[in-house]
Motif scaffolding. Structure first.
Motif, PDB file in Angstrom:
ATOM      1  N   THR A  25      43.208 -22.217  11.265  1.00 29.66           N
ATOM      2  CA  THR A  25      43.391 -23.380  12.133  1.00 29.66           C
ATOM      3  C   THR A  25      42.057 -24.046  12.436  1.00 29.66           C
ATOM      4  O   THR A  25      41.065 -23.361  12.706  1.00 29.66           O
ATOM      5  CB  THR A  25      44.060 -22.966  13.459  1.00 29.66           C
ATOM      6  N   HIS A  26      42.049 -25.379  12.373  1.00 25.03           N
ATOM      7  CA  HIS A  26      40.876 -26.110  12.855  1.00 25.03           C
ATOM      8  C   HIS A  26      41.330 -27.418  13.508  1.00 25.03           C
ATOM      9  O   HIS A  26      42.428 -27.912  13.249  1.00 25.03           O
ATOM     10  CB  HIS A  26      39.864 -26.383  11.739  1.00 25.03           C
ATOM     11  N   LYS A  27      40.478 -27.954  14.391  1.00 26.88           N
ATOM     12  CA  LYS A  27      40.843 -29.114  15.197  1.00 26.88           C
ATOM     13  C   LYS A  27      40.898 -30.381  14.337  1.00 26.88           C
ATOM     14  O   LYS A  27      40.029 -30.617  13.500  1.00 26.88           O
ATOM     15  CB  LYS A  27      39.841 -29.309  16.333  1.00 26.88           C
ATOM     16  N   LEU A  28      41.937 -31.178  14.573  1.00 29.14           N
ATOM     17  CA  LEU A  28      42.045 -32.480  13.925  1.00 29.14           C
ATOM     18  C   LEU A  28      41.435 -33.562  14.814  1.00 29.14           C
ATOM     19  O   LEU A  28      40.587 -34.330  14.370  1.00 29.14           O
ATOM     20  CB  LEU A  28      43.516 -32.801  13.631  1.00 29.14           C
ATOM     21  N   PHE A  29      41.850 -33.625  16.076  1.00 31.32           N
ATOM     22  CA  PHE A  29      41.238 -34.562  17.022  1.00 31.32           C
ATOM     23  C   PHE A  29      41.604 -34.155  18.446  1.00 31.32           C
ATOM     24  O   PHE A  29      42.624 -33.513  18.679  1.00 31.32           O
ATOM     25  CB  PHE A  29      41.661 -36.019  16.760  1.00 31.32           C
ATOM     26  N   ASP A  30      40.754 -34.511  19.392  1.00 32.14           N
ATOM     27  CA  ASP A  30      41.029 -34.272  20.808  1.00 32.14           C
ATOM     28  C   ASP A  30      42.121 -35.227  21.277  1.00 32.14           C
ATOM     29  O   ASP A  30      42.256 -36.344  20.764  1.00 32.14           O
ATOM     30  CB  ASP A  30      39.766 -34.484  21.656  1.00 32.14           C
ATOM     31  N   GLU A  31      42.882 -34.779  22.249  1.00 28.88           N
ATOM     32  CA  GLU A  31      43.988 -35.584  22.758  1.00 28.88           C
ATOM     33  C   GLU A  31      43.818 -35.842  24.243  1.00 28.88           C
ATOM     34  O   GLU A  31      43.265 -35.009  24.971  1.00 28.88           O
ATOM     35  CB  GLU A  31      45.314 -34.843  22.509  1.00 28.88           C
ATOM     36  N   ARG A  32      44.243 -37.009  24.672  1.00 28.68           N
ATOM     37  CA  ARG A  32      44.221 -37.361  26.089  1.00 28.68           C
ATOM     38  C   ARG A  32      45.556 -37.976  26.458  1.00 28.68           C
ATOM     39  O   ARG A  32      46.276 -38.467  25.598  1.00 28.68           O
ATOM     40  CB  ARG A  32      43.069 -38.331  26.396  1.00 28.68           C
ATOM     41  N   VAL A  33      45.845 -37.974  27.755  1.00 31.72           N
ATOM     42  CA  VAL A  33      47.142 -38.463  28.207  1.00 31.72           C
ATOM     43  C   VAL A  33      46.947 -39.479  29.325  1.00 31.72           C
ATOM     44  O   VAL A  33      46.022 -39.365  30.137  1.00 31.72           O
ATOM     45  CB  VAL A  33      48.044 -37.300  28.685  1.00 31.72           C
ATOM     46  N   CYS A  34      47.820 -40.505  29.334  1.00 32.37           N
ATOM     47  CA  CYS A  34      47.769 -41.542  30.367  1.00 32.37           C
ATOM     48  C   CYS A  34      49.174 -42.118  30.536  1.00 32.37           C
ATOM     49  O   CYS A  34      49.877 -42.322  29.538  1.00 32.37           O
ATOM     50  CB  CYS A  34      46.798 -42.653  29.961  1.00 32.37           C
ATOM     51  N   PRO A  35      49.614 -42.355  31.734  1.00 33.98           N
ATOM     52  CA  PRO A  35      50.907 -43.004  31.920  1.00 33.98           C
ATOM     53  C   PRO A  35      50.917 -44.376  31.252  1.00 33.98           C
ATOM     54  O   PRO A  35      49.925 -45.124  31.306  1.00 33.98           O
ATOM     55  CB  PRO A  35      51.035 -43.139  33.445  1.00 33.98           C
ATOM     56  N   VAL A  36      52.035 -44.708  30.620  1.00 36.90           N
ATOM     57  CA  VAL A  36      52.179 -46.005  29.955  1.00 36.90           C
ATOM     58  C   VAL A  36      53.523 -46.603  30.325  1.00 36.90           C
ATOM     59  O   VAL A  36      54.477 -45.897  30.673  1.00 36.90           O
ATOM     60  CB  VAL A  36      52.070 -45.873  28.420  1.00 36.90           C
ATOM     61  N   GLY A  37      53.584 -47.927  30.224  1.00 37.79           N
ATOM     62  CA  GLY A  37      54.831 -48.622  30.510  1.00 37.79           C
ATOM     63  C   GLY A  37      54.826 -49.989  29.892  1.00 37.79           C
ATOM     64  O   GLY A  37      53.795 -50.463  29.375  1.00 37.79           O
ATOM     65  N   ALA A  38      55.956 -50.653  29.924  1.00 35.98           N
ATOM     66  CA  ALA A  38      56.043 -52.021  29.433  1.00 35.98           C
ATOM     67  C   ALA A  38      55.169 -52.918  30.322  1.00 35.98           C
ATOM     68  O   ALA A  38      55.141 -52.739  31.545  1.00 35.98           O
ATOM     69  CB  ALA A  38      57.486 -52.488  29.450  1.00 35.98           C
ATOM     70  N   PRO A  39      54.449 -53.877  29.744  1.00 30.91           N
ATOM     71  CA  PRO A  39      53.549 -54.725  30.550  1.00 30.91           C
ATOM     72  C   PRO A  39      54.239 -55.380  31.738  1.00 30.91           C
ATOM     73  O   PRO A  39      53.675 -55.431  32.838  1.00 30.91           O
ATOM     74  CB  PRO A  39      53.068 -55.764  29.533  1.00 30.91           C
ATOM     75  N   ALA A  40      55.465 -55.891  31.550  1.00 32.41           N
ATOM     76  CA  ALA A  40      56.169 -56.560  32.650  1.00 32.41           C
ATOM     77  C   ALA A  40      56.425 -55.585  33.795  1.00 32.41           C
ATOM     78  O   ALA A  40      56.314 -55.953  34.976  1.00 32.41           O
ATOM     79  CB  ALA A  40      57.484 -57.147  32.142  1.00 32.41           C
ATOM     80  N   MET A  41      56.762 -54.337  33.474  1.00 30.38           N
ATOM     81  CA  MET A  41      57.013 -53.355  34.533  1.00 30.38           C
ATOM     82  C   MET A  41      55.724 -53.021  35.274  1.00 30.38           C
ATOM     83  O   MET A  41      55.712 -52.939  36.515  1.00 30.38           O
ATOM     84  CB  MET A  41      57.631 -52.088  33.954  1.00 30.38           C
ATOM     85  N   LEU A  42      54.628 -52.830  34.519  1.00 30.23           N
ATOM     86  CA  LEU A  42      53.368 -52.533  35.194  1.00 30.23           C
ATOM     87  C   LEU A  42      52.932 -53.678  36.095  1.00 30.23           C
ATOM     88  O   LEU A  42      52.462 -53.451  37.226  1.00 30.23           O
ATOM     89  CB  LEU A  42      52.275 -52.222  34.161  1.00 30.23           C
ATOM     90  N   ASP A  43      53.113 -54.899  35.624  1.00 32.36           N
ATOM     91  CA  ASP A  43      52.753 -56.058  36.456  1.00 32.36           C
ATOM     92  C   ASP A  43      53.586 -56.090  37.726  1.00 32.36           C
ATOM     93  O   ASP A  43      53.070 -56.366  38.821  1.00 32.36           O
ATOM     94  CB  ASP A  43      52.958 -57.355  35.668  1.00 32.36           C
ATOM     95  N   ARG A  44      54.877 -55.809  37.621  1.00 32.91           N
ATOM     96  CA  ARG A  44      55.757 -55.834  38.792  1.00 32.91           C
ATOM     97  C   ARG A  44      55.384 -54.725  39.779  1.00 32.91           C
ATOM     98  O   ARG A  44      55.298 -54.966  40.994  1.00 32.91           O
ATOM     99  CB  ARG A  44      57.213 -55.678  38.357  1.00 32.91           C
ATOM    100  N   LEU A  45      55.150 -53.507  39.252  1.00 29.31           N
ATOM    101  CA  LEU A  45      54.786 -52.398  40.133  1.00 29.31           C
ATOM    102  C   LEU A  45      53.479 -52.668  40.854  1.00 29.31           C
ATOM    103  O   LEU A  45      53.357 -52.408  42.069  1.00 29.31           O
ATOM    104  CB  LEU A  45      54.681 -51.102  39.326  1.00 29.31           C
ATOM    105  N   ARG A  46      52.512 -53.201  40.126  1.00 31.39           N
ATOM    106  CA  ARG A  46      51.217 -53.494  40.748  1.00 31.39           C
ATOM    107  C   ARG A  46      51.346 -54.610  41.784  1.00 31.39           C
ATOM    108  O   ARG A  46      50.720 -54.560  42.845  1.00 31.39           O
ATOM    109  CB  ARG A  46      50.216 -53.896  39.670  1.00 31.39           C
ATOM    110  N   ALA A  47      52.172 -55.623  41.470  1.00 33.42           N
ATOM    111  CA  ALA A  47      52.350 -56.723  42.413  1.00 33.42           C
ATOM    112  C   ALA A  47      53.033 -56.258  43.689  1.00 33.42           C
ATOM    113  O   ALA A  47      52.755 -56.769  44.785  1.00 33.42           O
ATOM    114  CB  ALA A  47      53.159 -57.841  41.753  1.00 33.42           C
ATOM    115  N   GLU A  48      53.938 -55.285  43.565  1.00 31.90           N
ATOM    116  CA  GLU A  48      54.654 -54.767  44.732  1.00 31.90           C
ATOM    117  C   GLU A  48      53.908 -53.640  45.425  1.00 31.90           C
ATOM    118  O   GLU A  48      54.378 -53.102  46.434  1.00 31.90           O
ATOM    119  CB  GLU A  48      56.038 -54.277  44.295  1.00 31.90           C
ATOM    120  N   GLY A  49      52.742 -53.272  44.885  1.00 34.76           N
ATOM    121  CA  GLY A  49      51.954 -52.214  45.503  1.00 34.76           C
ATOM    122  C   GLY A  49      52.540 -50.826  45.312  1.00 34.76           C
ATOM    123  O   GLY A  49      52.271 -49.914  46.099  1.00 34.76           O
TER     124      GLY A  49
END
Length: 297
Positions: free
Chosen positions: A158-182
């Motif tokens: 076994t050897h490493k292919l690449f490091d992995e990271r994680v971040c929440p993602v969503g549709a742009p319209a949903m993120l804009d709405r959530l951010r606008a509503e706080g």
């Protein structure tokens, strides 16, 4: 077993039953028509019944012949499949390589990059298998396993292919709405990937704990595979945890957007595992994997 006729008689009979003509069977097998006729008569003598109705023009299989034809066709098909498995196990099939990985990895990372591999190795066929488990293992017939985790596996090399990271993602319209509503991650609608076979990937509980975010309820839609969950997120139904390798294309194309300052490093990565003595074909694929651009496609 002693009652079985010679294999050459069965293959000749199968050719006749498939093409429906002694002439076509002779052409396909590159022999003379009398040779086909003699083999069919020899098979009938061995079996002890008439397999071909020669009173018809063209000749047709009798009822007994139809029964035997089905059995021979199935039997030869099973033998052919078994030979393919044997070639895989022995590493003698140098034109194919079989890779095992999760359905998400196959769909979003590996498959979009395969045209580049075929461009460099047009003579090699890549078979991709996505087992139910989220931790593919080396098994008979598997040349390479692509796995997510910390790399502490004992079988193979076994050897490493690449490091992995994680971040929440969503549709742009949903993120804009959530951010606008706080609305923050302590109250945003969540999409979960959970199944009895999904034991090695972090969930929202792990993410929120590491980020120090308290949340009373973790309700939300739940799916048993990443592909279905991703579609729900694209449809604007909630946020999901997005791994860089899997969500990159959707982020690049603007279909998804990352939650601001939401990325974390869990200390995990994608790894390549092969047998201790991989075939030349497997080595060629591993070499290509190591040179593949993680951020491409």
């Amino acid at each position: 077993m002693d009652r079985l006729p010679p294999l050459r008689l069965l293959t000749t009979f199968e050719a006749f039953s498939r093409y429906g003509s002694m002439r076509l069977a002779a052409t396909r097998m590159n022999v003379t028509q009398p040779a086909i006729s003699q083999s069919l008569k020899a098979l009938e003598a061995h079996v002890g019944v008439s397999l071909i109705d020669r009173s018809r023009k063209p000749a047709e299989l009798t009822e007994a012949g139809q029964i035997l034809a089905r059995a021979v066709r199935d039997g030869l098909g099973q033998i052919s499949s078994a030979l393919e498995d044997v070639r895989f196990l022995s590493g003698h099939d140098t034109s194919q390589v079989t890779v095992s990985c999760t359905v998400g990895m196959a769909t979003y990372w590996l498959m979009p990059r395969l045209p580049d591999f075929y461009g460099q190795h047009p003579d090699i066929t890549v078979n991709v298998q996505a087992p139910a488990s989220d931790l593919p293992n080396l098994a008979p017939g598997i040349d390479i396993a692509l796995r997510y985790g910390t790399g502490d596996w004992r079988e193979g090399v076994t050897h490493k292919l690449f490091d992995e990271r994680v971040c929440p993602v969503g549709a742009p319209a949903m993120l804009d709405r959530l951010r606008a509503e706080g609305v923050g991650l302590d109250a945003a609608p969540l999409i979960h990937v959970r199944s009895p076979h999904n034991q090695h990937w972090a969930g929202w509980e792990d993410y929120l704990r590491q980020k120090g975010i308290r949340r009373d309820r973790l309700t939300g839609q739940t799916f048993d595979n990443y592909v279905q969950a991703a579609q729900a997120v694209l449809d604007g139904r909630g946020l999901m945890l997005g791994w860089r390798s899997i969500s990159h294309r959707a982020l690049r194309d603007g279909a998804l957007r990352e939650w601001p300052e939401g990325e974390i490093n869990l200390g995990t990565a994608y790894y390549i595992t092969t047998s201790a003595a991989p075939s030349a074909t497997a080595k060629a694929f591993v070499s290509w994997l190591n040179g593949a651009d993680v951020a491409s496609q």
